[in-house]
Design a protein around this motif. Structure first.
Motif, PDB file in Angstrom:
ATOM      1  N   ALA A 250      93.537 -72.868  54.854  1.00 37.02           N
ATOM      2  CA  ALA A 250      94.830 -72.854  53.835  1.00 37.02           C
ATOM      3  C   ALA A 250      94.535 -72.186  52.569  1.00 37.02           C
ATOM      4  CB  ALA A 250      95.173 -74.242  53.455  1.00 37.02           C
ATOM      5  N   ARG A 293     104.149 -63.037  61.625  1.00 37.29           N
ATOM      6  CA  ARG A 293     104.701 -63.985  60.553  1.00 37.29           C
ATOM      7  C   ARG A 293     106.174 -64.215  60.362  1.00 37.29           C
ATOM      8  NH1 ARG A 293     102.102 -67.703  57.601  1.00 37.29           N
ATOM      9  NH2 ARG A 293     100.079 -67.075  58.137  1.00 37.29           N
ATOM     10  N   LEU A 296     108.438 -66.382  63.957  1.00 28.80           N
ATOM     11  CA  LEU A 296     107.427 -67.282  64.442  1.00 28.80           C
ATOM     12  C   LEU A 296     107.434 -67.305  65.937  1.00 28.80           C
ATOM     13  CD1 LEU A 296     107.271 -70.296  61.785  1.00 28.80           C
ATOM     14  CD2 LEU A 296     105.444 -68.393  62.120  1.00 28.80           C
ATOM     15  N   PHE A 323     100.443 -71.566  59.694  1.00 28.76           N
ATOM     16  CA  PHE A 323     101.817 -71.296  59.617  1.00 28.76           C
ATOM     17  C   PHE A 323     102.651 -72.221  59.027  1.00 28.76           C
ATOM     18  CE2 PHE A 323      99.486 -68.921  62.672  1.00 28.76           C
ATOM     19  CZ  PHE A 323      99.902 -67.641  62.626  1.00 28.76           C
ATOM     20  N   PRO A 324     103.752 -72.142  58.520  1.00 32.18           N
ATOM     21  CA  PRO A 324     104.736 -73.078  58.044  1.00 32.18           C
ATOM     22  C   PRO A 324     105.054 -73.993  59.272  1.00 32.18           C
ATOM     23  CG  PRO A 324     105.773 -70.811  57.923  1.00 32.18           C
ATOM     24  CD  PRO A 324     104.586 -70.880  58.772  1.00 32.18           C
ATOM     25  N   ASN A 325     104.689 -75.482  58.895  1.00 32.30           N
ATOM     26  CA  ASN A 325     105.099 -76.446  59.889  1.00 32.30           C
ATOM     27  C   ASN A 325     106.329 -76.705  60.269  1.00 32.30           C
ATOM     28  OD1 ASN A 325     104.021 -78.529  61.627  1.00 32.30           O
ATOM     29  ND2 ASN A 325     103.078 -79.671  60.051  1.00 32.30           N
ATOM     30  N   GLU A 326     107.214 -75.922  60.478  1.00 36.79           N
ATOM     31  CA  GLU A 326     108.600 -76.347  60.616  1.00 36.79           C
ATOM     32  C   GLU A 326     109.235 -75.332  61.780  1.00 36.79           C
ATOM     33  OE1 GLU A 326     109.490 -75.608  56.576  1.00 36.79           O
ATOM     34  OE2 GLU A 326     110.138 -73.730  57.074  1.00 36.79           O
ATOM     35  N   GLY A 329     107.240 -73.144  64.373  1.00 38.75           N
ATOM     36  CA  GLY A 329     105.882 -73.580  63.527  1.00 38.75           C
ATOM     37  C   GLY A 329     105.404 -74.877  63.691  1.00 38.75           C
ATOM     38  N   HIS A 330     105.990 -75.717  64.070  1.00 31.86           N
ATOM     39  CA  HIS A 330     105.541 -77.386  64.141  1.00 31.86           C
ATOM     40  C   HIS A 330     104.809 -77.212  65.697  1.00 31.86           C
ATOM     41  CE1 HIS A 330     105.222 -81.413  63.917  1.00 31.86           C
ATOM     42  NE2 HIS A 330     106.203 -81.581  64.633  1.00 31.86           N
ATOM     43  N   MET A 333     101.458 -75.089  65.048  1.00 28.99           N
ATOM     44  CA  MET A 333     100.456 -75.878  64.143  1.00 28.99           C
ATOM     45  C   MET A 333     100.144 -76.744  64.830  1.00 28.99           C
ATOM     46  SD  MET A 333      99.666 -74.134  61.745  1.00 28.99           S
ATOM     47  CE  MET A 333      98.552 -75.499  60.741  1.00 28.99           C
TER      48      MET A 333
END
Ligand code: TXA
Ligand code: MG
Length: 347
Positions: A250, A293, A296, A323-326, A329-330, A333
């Protein structure tokens, strides 16, 4: 055992009568196991009503017996054979997302499916894959097909037939090679046995998409809190790991590059998992870009292939961007975190 490779073009018409598909369907009817492409990852299919076939799936993968399998169907009418009730919200979800990357958990009718397939639970996970070859195979054999991802237990799931062969050549009757799969991460698993549906595994269909159809949706607490016991038995196992230890990093790319230099000075061969946008920035022994990126979905599609490619590069350690956790991306991750065994370095 000789493993057949049945190459089949997913775009041709009349796949149900395609000789390769018919061969594979005949193997399934004889309780052999065959790998098949789906829109998420390759599955290792076997007759879900046969203990013999299901035992072969577990043996080929080296899968722990307490981890139940997803049952694949081509026709919703097959549900009533082994499910006691189909709640209203499940109907709405099926109407919207089937065929597609969504697995639903129902209460099970006893005595139809192999007890091994459901690991003795009183529930059963079911999905209808959105892939012409998978659907043709399911229709041609006419059986409910139990199919976990077609990798050796613990390895990244296969998104190409060659990944299946890397892990299972000689251990299965054959693989239907329908090219690279699309979504790249496995289906979202949703428990529909309670009033409010619960996501047990994030995947190809996002929480936001589910909520748009059925209102409130919960998430298994174990997805956020590692000390909780996951409701999907498979989620407790280490998974997706490349041979070299993988660390999520991170922070800015300059920070990741300093970690690379440190390890190279110790004499290690270092790998970097990044995306197309940052590929040229890094200087390391092996820099692999996994999609873009900015989109996603492309990262999800190539994540497992990229994780497997690090093994060919013989690196000693891998640093990965996060990566963004949404949205999707969830799921990315969730898989990356497992591949890293939760190892995270923060600047
Ligand atoms: O996209 C996919 O879902 C792929 C393709 C091949 O369809 N399949 C797949 O299967 O990912 P597998 O076996 O690798 O993962 C199935 C997950 C496991 O975490 C398992 O524990 C969970 O679903 N599961 C199966 N039956 C369940 C049940 N009755 N209750 C809770 N979790 C269940
Ligand atoms: Mg799996």
């Amino acid at each position: 055992m000789n493993t057949n490779i049945w190459i089949v073009d997913k775009y041709v018409d009349n796949l149900e009568n395609n000789p390769q598909v018919v061969d594979a369907a005949n193997s399934l009817r004889k309780n052999e196991v065959v790998a098949l492409p789906t829109e998420t990852v390759y599955g290792l299919g076997g007759n879900a009503e046969s203990d013999e076939a299901v035992a072969k799936i577990f043996a080929a993968k080296g899968r722990p017996g307490d981890n139940p399998l997803i049952i694949h169907i081509a026709d919703r009418n097959q549900l009533s054979r082994f499910v006691t009730e189909v709640p209203e919200k499940a109907v709405a979800l099926m109407d919207t997302f089937w065929p597609g990357p969504l697995t639903l958990i129902f209460k099970k009718k006893a005595g139809v499916l192999s007890e091994k397939a459901t690991a003795g639970l009183d529930t059963v996970a079911v999905r209808m894959p959105d892939h012409p070859v998978a659907l043709a195979l399911l229709k041609t054999c006419g059986l409910p097909i139990a199919a976990p991802s077609a990798n050796s237990s613990g390895k990244p799931s296969p998104t190409k037939a060659e990944h299946v062969l890397d892990d299972l050549n000689g251990k299965i009757a054959g693989v239907l090679d329908g090219g690279t799969t699309g979504v790249g991460v496995e289906s979202t698993v949703v428990d529909c046995t309670a009033e409010i549906p619960v996501i047990l595994r994030p995947g190809g269909v996002t929480k936001e998409q589910l909520e748009a159809v059925v209102g409130e949706v919960h998430e298994d607490a174990a997805l956020k809190d590692q000390s909780q016991r996951p409701k999907a038995p498979g989620m407790k196992y280490t998974h997706y790991a490349p041979n070299a230890p993988l660390y999520m990093v991170a922070g800015p790319k300059e920070f990741l590059q300093t970690l690379v230099i440190e390890k190279e000075q110790e004499g290690l061969r270092v790998g970097v998992l990044t995306t197309e946008e940052n590929r040229s920035f890094y200087k390391a022994d092996l820099v692999l870009a996994c999609g873009r990126r900015a989109e996603l979905e492309t990262v999800a599609a190539s994540l497992y292939d990229t994780l497997r490619s690090f093994n060919q590069g013989h690196v000693d350690i891998i640093f990965s961007e996060i990566f963004p956790n949404e949205g999707v991306g969830h799921a990315i991750m969730n898989r990356l975190d497992k591949a890293a065994g939760h190892k995270l370095i923060t600047e």
